[in-house]
Design a protein around this motif. Structure first.
Motif, short mmCIF file in Angstrom:
data_model
loop_
_atom_site.label_atom_id
_atom_site.label_comp_id
_atom_site.label_asym_id
_atom_site.label_seq_id
_atom_site.Cartn_x
_atom_site.Cartn_y
_atom_site.Cartn_z
N THR A 684 -6.51 4.34 -18.11
CA THR A 684 -5.13 4.75 -17.85
C THR A 684 -5.06 6.13 -17.23
OG1 THR A 684 -2.95 4.96 -18.89
CG2 THR A 684 -4.83 5.75 -20.16
N SER A 685 -4.00 6.39 -16.51
CA SER A 685 -3.79 7.69 -15.86
C SER A 685 -2.40 7.66 -15.24
CB SER A 685 -4.86 7.94 -14.79
OG SER A 685 -4.51 9.03 -13.97
N ALA A 686 -1.90 8.83 -14.91
CA ALA A 686 -0.65 8.90 -14.14
C ALA A 686 -0.91 8.65 -12.67
CB ALA A 686 0.00 10.26 -14.33
N THR A 687 -2.18 8.69 -12.25
CA THR A 687 -2.51 8.58 -10.83
C THR A 687 -3.68 7.64 -10.60
OG1 THR A 687 -3.90 10.55 -10.99
CG2 THR A 687 -1.63 10.88 -10.27
N LEU A 688 -3.60 6.44 -11.13
CA LEU A 688 -4.67 5.47 -10.89
C LEU A 688 -4.67 4.99 -9.44
CD1 LEU A 688 -4.95 3.01 -13.92
CD2 LEU A 688 -6.59 4.72 -13.15
N ARG A 689 -3.47 4.73 -8.92
CA ARG A 689 -3.37 4.17 -7.57
C ARG A 689 -3.10 5.25 -6.54
NH1 ARG A 689 1.35 0.01 -8.17
NH2 ARG A 689 2.15 1.72 -9.45
N ASP A 690 -3.45 4.93 -5.30
CA ASP A 690 -3.18 5.83 -4.19
C ASP A 690 -1.87 5.40 -3.55
OD1 ASP A 690 -3.23 7.55 -2.05
OD2 ASP A 690 -4.60 6.32 -0.87
N HIS A 691 -0.83 6.17 -3.79
CA HIS A 691 0.48 5.87 -3.22
C HIS A 691 0.63 6.54 -1.86
CE1 HIS A 691 2.15 4.19 -6.99
NE2 HIS A 691 1.28 5.01 -7.54
N GLY A 692 1.25 5.85 -0.94
CA GLY A 692 1.53 6.45 0.36
C GLY A 692 0.42 6.29 1.37
N SER A 693 -0.53 5.36 1.11
CA SER A 693 -1.64 5.21 2.05
C SER A 693 -1.28 4.38 3.26
CB SER A 693 -2.84 4.58 1.32
OG SER A 693 -2.49 3.32 0.79
N LEU A 694 -0.21 3.59 3.19
CA LEU A 694 0.16 2.75 4.31
C LEU A 694 1.55 3.11 4.82
CD1 LEU A 694 -1.06 -0.68 2.88
CD2 LEU A 694 -2.27 0.84 4.44
N SER A 695 1.88 2.58 5.97
CA SER A 695 3.18 2.85 6.57
C SER A 695 4.28 2.12 5.79
CB SER A 695 3.19 2.36 8.02
OG SER A 695 3.08 0.94 8.05
N GLU A 696 5.54 2.47 6.07
CA GLU A 696 6.66 1.83 5.36
C GLU A 696 6.69 0.33 5.62
OE1 GLU A 696 10.35 3.66 6.13
OE2 GLU A 696 9.71 5.68 5.51
N ALA A 697 6.34 -0.07 6.83
CA ALA A 697 6.36 -1.50 7.15
C ALA A 697 5.32 -2.26 6.33
CB ALA A 697 6.11 -1.71 8.65
N GLU A 698 4.17 -1.64 6.16
CA GLU A 698 3.11 -2.28 5.39
C GLU A 698 3.39 -2.23 3.90
OE1 GLU A 698 -0.86 -1.37 8.00
OE2 GLU A 698 0.19 0.32 7.09
N ALA A 699 4.13 -1.23 3.48
CA ALA A 699 4.30 -0.99 2.05
C ALA A 699 4.99 -2.15 1.34
CB ALA A 699 5.09 0.30 1.82
N ALA A 700 5.84 -2.86 2.03
CA ALA A 700 6.61 -3.92 1.39
C ALA A 700 5.72 -5.01 0.81
CB ALA A 700 7.59 -4.53 2.39
N GLU A 701 4.62 -5.35 1.50
CA GLU A 701 3.80 -6.46 1.04
C GLU A 701 2.37 -6.04 0.72
OE1 GLU A 701 3.97 -9.56 3.89
OE2 GLU A 701 6.14 -9.75 3.83
N GLU A 702 1.73 -5.33 1.65
CA GLU A 702 0.31 -5.10 1.51
C GLU A 702 -0.04 -3.93 0.59
OE1 GLU A 702 -3.58 -4.26 4.34
OE2 GLU A 702 -1.63 -4.71 5.25
N ALA A 703 0.79 -2.90 0.58
CA ALA A 703 0.42 -1.67 -0.11
C ALA A 703 0.16 -1.86 -1.60
CB ALA A 703 1.48 -0.60 0.10
N PRO A 704 1.03 -2.55 -2.36
CA PRO A 704 0.75 -2.67 -3.80
C PRO A 704 -0.61 -3.29 -4.09
CG PRO A 704 3.01 -3.31 -3.32
CD PRO A 704 2.32 -3.16 -2.00
N GLU A 705 -0.93 -4.38 -3.42
CA GLU A 705 -2.22 -5.03 -3.66
C GLU A 705 -3.38 -4.14 -3.22
OE1 GLU A 705 -5.09 -7.64 -4.84
OE2 GLU A 705 -2.94 -7.64 -5.32
N ALA A 706 -3.23 -3.50 -2.07
CA ALA A 706 -4.30 -2.61 -1.58
C ALA A 706 -4.51 -1.43 -2.53
CB ALA A 706 -3.96 -2.12 -0.18
#
Length: 938
Positions: A684-706
Motif C-alpha cells: 500500500t501507498s499513497a503513490t502506487l500508480r503513476d498518474h498523468g503518464s498519458l494524454s487526456e484522450a488516452e486517459a479515459a480507457e488505457e491509462a487506468p490499466e497501464a
C-alpha cells in the motif's frame, strides 16, 4: 559544590531546589536573559556574552545550539535537556524551549521574554515529578548516580536532583551505570503452534476499524472502504507460492494506517500469529507504532502486543555499554553514560535509532559518546556474551514471536527472507506500507558489493583488531570455547585466518591511489587499484571531484589479471571457512547427547555467523569475478544482473572503490524470496500508480490499466502466479481550495545565489513553517550557509539535515514543535514525514528530481521501460514530486503552497499531482506575493 559525606544519609523530605542561575533563551545573534532577581534583558549576542561572564551558568535548553545561535563559544550551562533526560527518560521531547514545554503539557508562549520566565517553571515541574516518584524502582539508584555525576563532572543539576529525592548526602557510586544488572532476563518459550487460518471478512474489518476509532470519531467512508479492501490479504491461501496479494493505493488523508491495522490485528488475534507491518522509513515506523495506541491504549498490553523490530545495529549493545562504563573516567563520558543508563532502565525496547531514545543526546555530547554503544560493526557474539539473557535484541526477537503486530522495515524483512527466514522465522501475513519504495528496498537488499570497505570489514571480522582502539575480537577469539584444542577445527581456522590476509589491511584507503600495486599487500588491494585506474581512464571530465563509474568491458588487461588472482585468493579463504562451518554443524548431530544447551546455542550462532558474514559474501564475490572472465554480453541482450566498477568520493576525497552487482529487476528476487512464501501480502501507498503518464484522450480507457500494470511491475506483483487484487481510495482532501502549486520561471537553478535568494524570500513570505527539499546534499549545504543568518534576523530558525547533528526523527520533532521554524532536507524528508498543521505550510523543491544518470539506471531504462525510456524517467520524477506534495496537506484544515524552482520542468511531470491542483507558472516576485497572501488568509 558540596562534597558528599562518606556515609549515605537516610531519606529526608524532598525539596525543590533550583540552581541560582539566570534563564537564557537564545535567538539568532541575540538572546533574552532573566536573572533570579527578576531582571530581564533582551539584546545582541555580544552583550549576552558579556553579561554571562559575570553570572553563574545559565539555565538553557540545548546549550550547544544556544551557543551556536548566539555566535559564542560553548559555555557552562544548566541544560534543561539533561535534567529532562534524567527525570523523564524515554519520554519524547523536541530539544527547544517550546518543544520541552509541550512535552511537559505546558502551553508555550510566543514571546522570548515569557519563554525565559517559563524555564525555571519547567525545571520545577521536572523536579516535582522526580520527587513524586522517588520511591519507585526506576529511581532506586538515582541518588547514587546523581552524586557520582556531581563528584566526577560537577553536574550543575546534581544538588537539585538529590534534594528532590530527599537524599542530599547520598554516597556516589558507579553501580547505577551497570544497567545490565537490573534489566530483566528473557525466557525461552516453547515454539508457537502453527497458526490457524480463519479469514477476515470485509464486514469484520469495518467493524474492527469502528471499534478502534471509538464512538464520536470523525467518519471517513474512504477509510472503511480501504479496510474492506485490505481484508482480502487475510484470506486462506489456496495454492503454494501464490499468496493473496492486494495492491491498495490510498490517497493522503484516507487513514490507511488504522485501515490496515484493523484487519491485521483481527487476523493475528484470531489465528495466533503476528502480522508483520513493514515500512521504508524510520519516521513512518515510529508513526505506526504511535498510532497503535488507539488499538491498545494500555501501555503494558501495547508493549506485549506491538513489537518494533530493526536490525541489530539499531539497539543498545550491553557489552559495548559495559566497556564504555569501564573506560568512562578515562574518556570523560560520565554524564552521557549516566543519562543513557537512565534511559536504558526506562526504554521500551532499547532502540537507539528512532525509538524512545532522545536523539538530541548525541548532539549534546557528540556522536562518539552514543553510536559506539550500538553493534554497528557486526561484532555480536550472541550466546557467548555475558549479557545475552538481558540483550534488547534477543528480547525483541522473542517478544515478536508472540506479538499481534510486528512493525519492521523493508530492509530487515528482505534480509531475513534472503537468509531463509532468519531469527524471526517467516511471517505468513505481510503489510508493506510505503510500497512505492519496494523496488529501491529490494535493490539494496539483493545486491552485492566487492569493494574495499566491504572486504576490509570481512578481514576485521575474521582477524579482529590489528592496531588502534577496537574491541573487535576476531574469529579465533569468538570460537575459542567451541574449538578448544581440536585439530579438526583448529586447522581450517588457521588456514582461513592466513588466507584472510589477502583482504585489504589497515590503512588501505591511503594506498588506493598508489601508482604501483604492491602484491605483498594482498590480492584485493591490487584488484582495487586496477579498477581505480580503469575507472579514471574512462571517466568524463565533468565528473571530476565526484564519485565516478564505468562499464566492465572492454576489460583492461591489468584488471583481468588481478581479478583472476583475487578469485584464487577468495577460494583459498572460502574453502577452510566452509570446512569449519560444516564440522561445527556436524557436532550438533554427532555430539547431540553430550552437548550442553549453552554449547548448542553457541555452535548454532557460530554457524549462522560464518554463513552470513563470510560464506555468503565470498560466494557472491566469486560469482562476480567469474563474470570478468566470461565474454561480454552482446548489445541489446537483456541481462539478469547489472555489473559495473565505481570509484567513490566524498567531498573530493577518494573513500572507496569496487565492483558492484545489482539485479536488473530486483522485484523478482523480492517476489520469490519474500512474497511467494507468504499466505497474504498487502502492498500500500499513497503513490502506487503513476498518474498523468498519458494524454487526456488516452486517459479515459488505457491509462487506468497501464498505471496498474506499472504498479505491479514496480512492486513484484507481476512475478507472482496469481493476479493482484487492485484497490484505490481517493483522498478526501479539497486540494483545489487548500493548496497552491507554483513553478518559478525566473530563477536559474544552476546559480546557487539565485536559488538561495529564492528560498530566503519564500521562507520569509510564509513566516516559517517551510520545508525545503533538495536532490543533492551539496546544494542543500550551500543554501543553508547563505540563508541561515538572514532568516534568523527575521526570527525564523533554520534547521538542516546533513548540517545539524540531530537525527532525522529529532529534526522532524523540532520542526513540528516550532511553527516559525524551517527545515532543509533530502529524500528522507520527502517520504514518511507527517507534520500536520501550520508547522508545514510551504514546501519548496529546488529542481525536478530526475533519477541519477548512472550505469544501473541506463540498463533499467533500456530494458524495463517497454521501449519508452523517456517515460521511465518521467514516472520516477512524477512519483517523487507527488510524494513531496503529499507532505503538505495532512488534515482537512491544513493549507499550503508547493513551489518548484525549476522553470525547465515539463508540464507532463506535474500532471501526477492530486486531482484539483492547478499548477501556475510565474516569476519569483509573484510567487512570494502569492505565498504570503494565500497563507495569510484565515
Amino acid at each position: 559544590m558540596t562534597t558528599p559525606r562518606p556515609a549515605a544519609a537516610a531519606f529526608a523530605q524532598p525539596r525543590l531546589l533550583l540552581p541560582d542561575s539566570p534563564a537564557l533563551v537564545a535567538g539568532f545573534g541575540r538572546g533574552t536573559l532573566l536573572t533570579p532577581d527578576g531582571e530581564l534583558f533582551s539584546g545582541p549576542a555580544i552583550e549576552i556574552g558579556r553579561r554571562l561572564r559575570d553570572m553563574p551558568p545559565p539555565m538553557v535548553v540545548h546549550a550547544p545550539a544556544a551557543a551556536r545561535r548566539l555566535g559564542l563559544n560553548p559555555f557552562p550551562a544548566c541544560d534543561l535537556l539533561e535534567l529532562f533526560a534524567f527525570c523523564q527518560p524515554a519520554r519524547p521531547a523536541a530539544p527547544t524551549p517550546r518543544g520541552l514545554a509541550l512535552a511537559l503539557d505546558r502551553e508555550p508562549p510566543e514571546e522570548e521574554e515569557a519563554l525565559a520566565a517559563l524555564l525555571p517553571e519547567l525545571a520545577t515541574d521536572l523536579l516535582r515529578h522526580l520527587a513524586a516518584g522517588r520511591h519507585s524502582p526506576m529511581n532506586r539508584d538515582a541518588a547514587a548516580l546523581a552524586a557520582k555525576l556531581r563528584q566526577e563532572t560537577g553536574w550543575p543539576w546534581a544538588d537539585s536532583v538529590l534534594a528532590a529525592l530527599g537524599q542530599a548526602q547520598a554516597r556516589p557510586s558507579p553501580d547505577p551505570l551497570k544497567v545490565w544488572r537490573r534489566l530483566p532476563d528473557w525466557e525461552e518459550a516453547a515454539p508457537p503452534p502453527p497458526p490457524s487460518q480463519h479469514p477476515v471478512s470485509a464486514t469484520e474489518a469495518r467493524q474492527r476499524l469502528a471499534e478502534i476509532l471509538g464512538e464520536g470519531s470523525e467518519q471517513r467512508p474512504q477509510q472503511a472502504d480501504y479496510a474492506s479492501a485490505a481484508a482480502s490479504a487475510f484470506q486462506a491461501r489456496d495454492v503454494p507460492g501464490a499468496p493473496h496479494l492486494v495492491l491498495a493505493e490510498a490517497g493522503t488523508g484516507t487513514g490507511k494506517t488504522l485501515g490496515y491495522v484493523a484487519p491485521a490485528s483481527l487476523w493475528a488475534e484470531r489465528n495466533g500469529a503476528p502480522v508483520w507491518i513493514s515500512t521504508f522509513t524510520r519516521n513512518l515506523q515510529r508513526q505506526i507504532d504511535q498510532e497503535t495506541a488507539r488499538l491498545y491504549p494500555d501501555p503494558t498490553e501495547r508493549r506485549r502486543r506491538i513489537v518494533v523490530r530493526k536490525g541489530r545495529e539499531n539497539y543498545l549493545c550491553l557489552l559495548n555499554m559495559e566497556e564504555a562504563v569501564g573506560a568512562a573516567g578515562m574518556a570523560g563520558q560520565w554524564l552521557p553514560l549516566g543519562l543513557i543508563s537512565r534511559w536504558a532502565l526506562a526504554t521500551r525496547d532499547g532502540d537507539l535509532q528512532g525509538g524512545d531514545f532522545p536523539g538530541w543526546l548525541s548532539e549534546l555530547f557528540g556522536p562518539h559518546n552514543v553510536w559506539p554503544l550500538a553493534d554497528r560493526r557486526g561484532e555480536c557474539i550472541h550466546s557467548a556474551c555475558g549479557h545475552y539473557k538481558q540483550c534488547f535484541v534477543e528480547h525483541s526477537i522473542r517478544r515478536a514471536k508472540g506479538a499481534t503486530l510486528v512493525v519492521a522495515n523493508h530492509a530487515l524483512v528482505m534480509v531475513q527472507a534472503a537468509l531463509g527466514g532468519g531469527e524471526d522465522g517467516r511471517p505468513q501475513r505481510l503489510v508493506f506500507d510505503e510500497g512505492h519504495h519496494l523496488f529501491d528496498a529490494a535493490d539494496a537488499a539483493f545486491s552485492a558489493d566487492l569493494s574495499g570497505g566491504e572486504a576490509a570489514e570481512l578481514r576485521r571480522w575474521l582477524l579482529g583488531a590489528e592496531g588502534g582502539r577496537s574491541r573487535a575480537r576476531g574469529l579465533s577469539r569468538r570460537l575459542e570455547e567451541l574449538i578448544g584444542d581440536r585439530p579438526d577445527l583448529l586447522l581450517p581456522l588457521e588456514e582461513a585466518l592466513q588466507a584472510a590476509r589477502a583482504l585489504p589491511g589497515p590503512g588501505w584507503p591511503n594506498r588506493l591511489a598508489e601508482e604501483e600495486a604492491d602484491s605483498a599487500r594482498g590480492a584485493t588491494e591490487v584488484f582495487l587499484q586496477s579498477i581505480r585506474r580503469q575507472v579514471l581512464a574512462r571517466a568524463r571530465d565533468e565528473e571530476a571531484g565526484y564519485g565516478i563509474e564505468c562499464d566492465l568491458h572492454p576489460l583492461a588487461e591489468p584488471v583481468a589479471a588481478a581479478a583472476a588472482d583475487l578469485a584464487d585468493s577468495l577460494t583459498r579463504l572460502r574453502t577452510p571457512l566452509q570446512t569449519l562451518h560444516d564440522r561445527l554443524a556436524a557436532r550438533l548431530e554427532d555430539e547431540a547427547e553430550e552437548l550442553e544447551l549453552g554449547d548448542r546455542i553457541r555452535i548454532e550462532a557460530a554457524c549462522r555467523g560464518l554463513e552470513r558474514r563470510a560464506l555468503m559474501p565470498l560466494t557472491a564475490w566469486g560469482a562476480m569475478l567469474g563474470t570478468l572472465s566470461a565474454p561480454p554480453r552482446a548489445p541489446g541482450i537483456r541481462p539478469d544482473y547489472v555489473d559495473w566498477f565505481a570509484l567513490d568520493r566524498r567531498e573530493g576525497r577518494e573513500v572507496d572503490c569496487g565492483m558492484h552487482r545489482h539485479h536488473l529487476d530486483p522485484t523478482q528476487p523480492f517476489a520469490m524470496a519474500v512474497a511467494a512464501p507468504a499466505h497474504g501480502v498487502l502492498i500500500t501507498s499513497a503513490t502506487l500508480r503513476d498518474h498523468g503518464s498519458l494524454s487526456e484522450a488516452e486517459a479515459a480507457e488505457e491509462a487506468p490499466e497501464a498505471a496498474w500494470r506499472a504498479a505491479e511491475a514496480r512492486t513484484g506483483a507481476a512475478h507472482l502466479p496469481s493476479p493482484a487484487i487492485r484497490a484505490a481510495v481517493a483522498s478526501p482532501f479539497d486540494y483545489a481550495s487548500r493548496t497552491r502549486a507554483i513553478v518559478v520561471e525566473d530563477v536559474n537553478k544552476a546559480d546557487p545565489g539565485q536559488v538561495a535568494s529564492a528560498y530566503r524570500a519564500l521562507f520569509g513570505a510564509s513566516g516559517g513553517g517551510a520545508l525545503g527539499l533538495f536532490t543533492a546534499v551539496r546544494r542543500l549545504r550551500d543554501v543553508q550557509s547563505r540563508i541561515a543568518q538572514p532568516l534568523a534576523e527575521r526570527g525564523i530558525p533554520l534547521y538542516a539535515q546533513h548540517v545539524d547533528a540531530m537525527d532525522n526523527a529529532t529534526l522532524v520533532d523540532v520542526f513540528r514543535a516550532e511553527e516559525a521554524a524551517c527545515l532543509l532536507g533530502t529524500d528522507a524528508m520527502r517520504d514518511g514525514v507527517d507534520v500536520p498543521g501550520r508547522s508545514l505550510r510551504l514546501l519548496v523543491f529546488d529542481r525536478v528530481p530526475w533519477p541519477r544518470p548512472s550505469i544501473l539506471h541506463r540498463e533499467r531504462r533500456t530494458h524495463l521501460s517497454e521501449g519508452q525510456p523517456k517515460s521511465y524517467d518521467d514516472a520516477i520524477a512524477r512519483h517523487r514530486l507527488r510524494q513531496a506534495f503529499g507532505r503538505l496537506i495532512r488534515r482537512h484544515d491544513d493549507k499550503g503552497v508547493f513551489v518548484l524552482l525549476d522553470r525547465s520542468c515539463p508540464s507532463r511531470l506535474l500532471a501526477g499531482l492530486p486531482t484539483g491542483v492547478v499548477v501556475r507558472r510565474m516569476g519569483l516576485r509573484d510567487a512570494v506575493a502569492e505565498t504570503r497572501d494565500f497563507l495569510a488568509e484565515s
